[in-house]
Design a protein around this motif. Structure first.
Motif, PDB file in Angstrom:
ATOM      1  N   GLY A 245      -8.798  -4.379  49.069  1.00  0.00           N
ATOM      2  CA  GLY A 245      -7.986  -4.524  50.604  1.00  0.00           C
ATOM      3  C   GLY A 245      -6.500  -4.853  50.224  1.00  0.00           C
ATOM      4  N   LYS A 246      -6.054  -4.897  49.002  1.00  0.00           N
ATOM      5  CA  LYS A 246      -4.678  -4.838  48.571  1.00  0.00           C
ATOM      6  C   LYS A 246      -4.174  -3.448  48.241  1.00  0.00           C
ATOM      7  CE  LYS A 246      -4.895  -9.186  49.114  1.00  0.00           C
ATOM      8  NZ  LYS A 246      -4.293 -10.270  50.225  1.00  0.00           N
ATOM      9  N   PRO A 247      -2.939  -3.389  48.581  1.00  0.00           N
ATOM     10  CA  PRO A 247      -2.261  -1.898  48.486  1.00  0.00           C
ATOM     11  C   PRO A 247      -1.851  -1.719  46.934  1.00  0.00           C
ATOM     12  CG  PRO A 247      -0.793  -3.329  49.366  1.00  0.00           C
ATOM     13  CD  PRO A 247      -1.960  -3.949  49.510  1.00  0.00           C
ATOM     14  N   VAL A 248      -1.941  -0.523  46.661  1.00  0.00           N
ATOM     15  CA  VAL A 248      -1.273   0.008  45.514  1.00  0.00           C
ATOM     16  C   VAL A 248      -0.159   0.643  45.883  1.00  0.00           C
ATOM     17  CG1 VAL A 248      -1.612   1.592  43.546  1.00  0.00           C
ATOM     18  CG2 VAL A 248      -3.638   0.429  44.204  1.00  0.00           C
ATOM     19  N   ILE A 249       1.053   0.353  45.193  1.00  0.00           N
ATOM     20  CA  ILE A 249       2.386   0.884  45.309  1.00  0.00           C
ATOM     21  C   ILE A 249       2.817   1.591  44.180  1.00  0.00           C
ATOM     22  CG2 ILE A 249       4.776  -0.026  45.998  1.00  0.00           C
ATOM     23  CD1 ILE A 249       3.314  -2.379  47.218  1.00  0.00           C
ATOM     24  N   GLU A 250       3.617   2.694  44.544  1.00  0.00           N
ATOM     25  CA  GLU A 250       4.054   3.404  43.191  1.00  0.00           C
ATOM     26  C   GLU A 250       5.681   3.946  43.541  1.00  0.00           C
ATOM     27  OE1 GLU A 250       4.363   4.201  40.415  1.00  0.00           O
ATOM     28  OE2 GLU A 250       2.710   5.069  39.859  1.00  0.00           O
ATOM     29  N   ALA A 251       6.486   4.029  42.512  1.00  0.00           N
ATOM     30  CA  ALA A 251       7.553   4.629  42.633  1.00  0.00           C
ATOM     31  C   ALA A 251       7.299   5.968  42.278  1.00  0.00           C
ATOM     32  CB  ALA A 251       8.623   3.851  41.848  1.00  0.00           C
ATOM     33  N   SER A 252       7.478   7.107  43.185  1.00  0.00           N
ATOM     34  CA  SER A 252       7.200   8.410  42.735  1.00  0.00           C
ATOM     35  C   SER A 252       8.092   9.580  43.634  1.00  0.00           C
ATOM     36  CB  SER A 252       5.546   8.541  42.998  1.00  0.00           C
ATOM     37  OG  SER A 252       5.619  10.126  42.875  1.00  0.00           O
ATOM     38  N   SER A 253       8.470  10.420  42.944  1.00  0.00           N
ATOM     39  CA  SER A 253       9.111  11.665  43.717  1.00  0.00           C
ATOM     40  C   SER A 253       8.191  12.778  44.220  1.00  0.00           C
ATOM     41  CB  SER A 253      10.133  12.434  42.596  1.00  0.00           C
ATOM     42  OG  SER A 253       9.252  12.994  41.585  1.00  0.00           O
ATOM     43  N   GLY A 254       6.868  12.482  44.223  1.00  0.00           N
ATOM     44  CA  GLY A 254       5.900  13.285  45.241  1.00  0.00           C
ATOM     45  C   GLY A 254       4.545  13.386  44.475  1.00  0.00           C
ATOM     46  N   SER A 255       4.488  14.161  43.426  1.00  0.00           N
ATOM     47  CA  SER A 255       3.229  14.693  42.950  1.00  0.00           C
ATOM     48  C   SER A 255       2.334  13.376  42.371  1.00  0.00           C
ATOM     49  CB  SER A 255       3.440  15.600  41.850  1.00  0.00           C
ATOM     50  OG  SER A 255       3.809  16.861  42.341  1.00  0.00           O
ATOM     51  N   THR A 256       2.804  12.511  41.755  1.00  0.00           N
ATOM     52  CA  THR A 256       2.270  11.402  41.217  1.00  0.00           C
ATOM     53  C   THR A 256       1.470  10.662  42.562  1.00  0.00           C
ATOM     54  OG1 THR A 256       3.341  11.098  39.416  1.00  0.00           O
ATOM     55  CG2 THR A 256       1.685   9.274  39.829  1.00  0.00           C
ATOM     56  N   ALA A 257       2.424  10.507  43.483  1.00  0.00           N
ATOM     57  CA  ALA A 257       2.092   9.780  44.569  1.00  0.00           C
ATOM     58  C   ALA A 257       1.062  10.554  45.370  1.00  0.00           C
ATOM     59  CB  ALA A 257       3.471   9.662  45.787  1.00  0.00           C
TER      60      ALA A 257
ATOM     61  N   HIS B 211      -0.654  -4.328  44.212  1.00  0.00           N
ATOM     62  CA  HIS B 211      -0.360  -4.076  42.577  1.00  0.00           C
ATOM     63  C   HIS B 211       0.760  -2.865  42.536  1.00  0.00           C
ATOM     64  CE1 HIS B 211      -0.596  -2.735  38.469  1.00  0.00           C
ATOM     65  NE2 HIS B 211      -1.436  -1.589  38.757  1.00  0.00           N
ATOM     66  N   TYR B 212       1.955  -3.171  41.883  1.00  0.00           N
ATOM     67  CA  TYR B 212       2.807  -1.985  41.406  1.00  0.00           C
ATOM     68  C   TYR B 212       2.403  -1.243  40.377  1.00  0.00           C
ATOM     69  CZ  TYR B 212       7.301   0.191  39.630  1.00  0.00           C
ATOM     70  OH  TYR B 212       8.243   0.846  39.381  1.00  0.00           O
ATOM     71  N   MET B 213       1.852   0.033  40.632  1.00  0.00           N
ATOM     72  CA  MET B 213       1.198   1.121  39.511  1.00  0.00           C
ATOM     73  C   MET B 213       2.226   1.092  38.321  1.00  0.00           C
ATOM     74  SD  MET B 213      -1.890   2.104  39.039  1.00  0.00           S
ATOM     75  CE  MET B 213      -2.723   3.054  40.395  1.00  0.00           C
ATOM     76  N   ASP B 214       3.548   1.340  38.709  1.00  0.00           N
ATOM     77  CA  ASP B 214       4.550   1.716  37.587  1.00  0.00           C
ATOM     78  C   ASP B 214       4.265   2.727  36.687  1.00  0.00           C
ATOM     79  OD1 ASP B 214       6.858   1.469  36.300  1.00  0.00           O
ATOM     80  OD2 ASP B 214       6.362  -0.766  35.623  1.00  0.00           O
ATOM     81  N   GLN B 215       4.110   3.776  37.162  1.00  0.00           N
ATOM     82  CA  GLN B 215       3.677   5.001  36.271  1.00  0.00           C
ATOM     83  C   GLN B 215       4.557   5.090  35.294  1.00  0.00           C
ATOM     84  OE1 GLN B 215       4.786   8.957  37.700  1.00  0.00           O
ATOM     85  NE2 GLN B 215       5.719   8.305  39.278  1.00  0.00           N
ATOM     86  N   PHE B 216       6.040   4.673  35.387  1.00  0.00           N
ATOM     87  CA  PHE B 216       7.026   4.833  34.298  1.00  0.00           C
ATOM     88  C   PHE B 216       7.086   4.248  32.899  1.00  0.00           C
ATOM     89  CE2 PHE B 216       8.759   6.522  38.403  1.00  0.00           C
ATOM     90  CZ  PHE B 216       8.980   7.812  37.701  1.00  0.00           C
ATOM     91  N   THR B 217       6.088   3.164  33.439  1.00  0.00           N
ATOM     92  CA  THR B 217       5.948   2.099  32.128  1.00  0.00           C
ATOM     93  C   THR B 217       4.589   2.429  31.381  1.00  0.00           C
ATOM     94  OG1 THR B 217       7.146   0.086  32.880  1.00  0.00           O
ATOM     95  CG2 THR B 217       5.363  -0.376  31.546  1.00  0.00           C
TER      96      THR B 217
END
Length: 393
Positions: A111-123, A183-189
């Motif tokens: 029920g809680k959102p996943v949030i990501e910083a992404s320029s597109g394809s990862t999102a 949850h901030y997925m934080d792909q860059f980390t």
């Protein structure tokens, strides 16, 4: 500007071992609102992990395509076609790994959102996996992201949150996660640690398996562009772990700091604006970029990247995104050097995603004119290379 102008290169060795990327401050996770010993939560978690693993089990491996080069050169150039994943890009692998990592760490909750910083394809890929396990997804992205990627994110049930300055994506994502309890997925980390680089059918292991019956089963070079840096880290670590002689080259587009940070051993390198080649290049040295594992970097002009993807379509009838062109231009340079030295062997690069997402950019002459990009000299250089094995100065 000719093909050699602006095409700085640092080759023939690794960055000094002292290079380290500055660690990021961890973003505290929101206070848990479920009891992790609760049977309902554990049942949800087991089912979510099963669904993500089942996605991998249903997917055949991506193809390894052969780029046509003259037989007399004695060099084979392959393209690992990551556009055939269910979400159409290399980032499908990353998103799957990140979701498994987040689920197994107890960070992704029902029920809680996943949030990501992404320029597109990862999102796009993360929106797919969020929908698969039934959690909301929000992509924080630059306002300049291609409309087709935005459409795909929304098609998979995600929501787009736009920022005007790409450098604010990280803070905005962390703020949204804190505000929503998500949850901030934080792909860059986490990109470089979420993927099992020792094997488990990662992209590197897949390449070597697919090459095992070829005439040069151990490639001389693998070329991998960097967005998070996770793919290049996975491939490089696997190569070293398996004791292969393959070397790793990471091409970097304009308006990205990776090349300067690697070359000058500067963990604080930065760029004032975002990359025009979507999905790769960053304005800061990302935690998942592992400089010490890489053998070589090239700085590739954006016009060369666009010329290369158009040449790819002429050669094999496939459209690809700009990041594929960045890698292909670098692969052409490496092949030209090998021919000049009389070497034989194979080179592998990636088709990162399909070009249909970028018809209004890399395949639009109007966009090129608007950006002031002249691909003519680079297209001519590629045509000459395919005839003579010389790419130009």
């Amino acid at each position: 500007m000719g093909p050699g102008a602006g095409s700085e290169e640092e080759g023939g060795g690794r960055a000094p071992s002292a290079v380290r990327v500055r660690p990021r401050t961890e973003v505290p996770q929101a206070t848990a609102d479920v009891d992790r010993s609760d049977s309902a939560y554990r049942a949800w978690l087991k089912d979510a992990v099963r669904k993500v693993q089942a996605d991998a089990n249903r997917s055949a491996d991506t193809h390894l395509l052969l780029f046509p080069l003259p037989e007399a050169w004695g060099i084979d150039l392959y393209l690992k076609d990551e556009s055939t994943h269910p979400t159409g890009s290399l980032k499908h692998r990353l998103a799957r790994s990140l979701f498994l990592y987040g689920l197994c760490n107890g960070w992704i909750r029902p029920g809680k959102p996943v949030i990501e910083a992404s320029s597109g394809s990862t999102a796009v890929s993360e929106a797919y996996f969020a929908k698969l396990i039934g959690v909301p997804f929000v992509a924080v992205m630059p306002r300049t992201t291609s409309p087709e990627k935005i459409r795909l994110i929304e098609f998979h049930g995600g929501r787009c949150h736009f920022v005007d300055d790409p450098r604010t994506m990280y803070e905005e994502s962390a703020t949204l996660a804190e505000r929503t309890g998500g949850h901030y997925m934080d792909q860059f980390t986490y990109a470089e640690r979420a993927t099992d680089w020792r094997g488990n059918n990662n992209i590197a292991e897949s390449v070597y398996q697919q090459l095992r019956r070829e005439r040069y089963p151990e490639p001389a070079w693998i070329v991998a562009t960097a967005g998070t840096g996770g793919t290049s880290a996975t491939i490089a670590r696997y190569v070293h772990y398996m004791q292969h002689d393959t070397r790793i080259c990471v091409p970097d587009p304009e308006n990205s700091c990776f090349f300067d940070g690697w070359t000058h051993a500067d963990p604080d390198a930065s760029s004032d604006c975002g990359s025009r080649i979507e999905g790769i290049g960053r304005p800061r040295m990302e935690p998942s970029f592992v400089p010490g594992a890489i053998d070589r970097m090239m700085k590739v002009p954006d016009a060369a990247s666009v010329a290369a993807v158009r040449a790819l379509e002429r050669a094999i009838g496939r459209k690809a995104g700009g990041s594929t062109g960045t890698g292909l231009w670098s692969a052409f340079r490496i092949v030209a050097e090998m021919v000049e030295r009389g070497e034989r062997g194979s080179v592998v690069t990636l088709i990162c995603d399909g070009g249909e997402r970028y018809l209004d950019k890399y395949y639009s002459d109007a966009w090129l004119a608007e950006q002031g990009l002249d691909i003519g000299p680079y297209s001519a250089a590629i045509d000459g290379f395919l005839r003579t094995a010389r790419l130009g100065a």
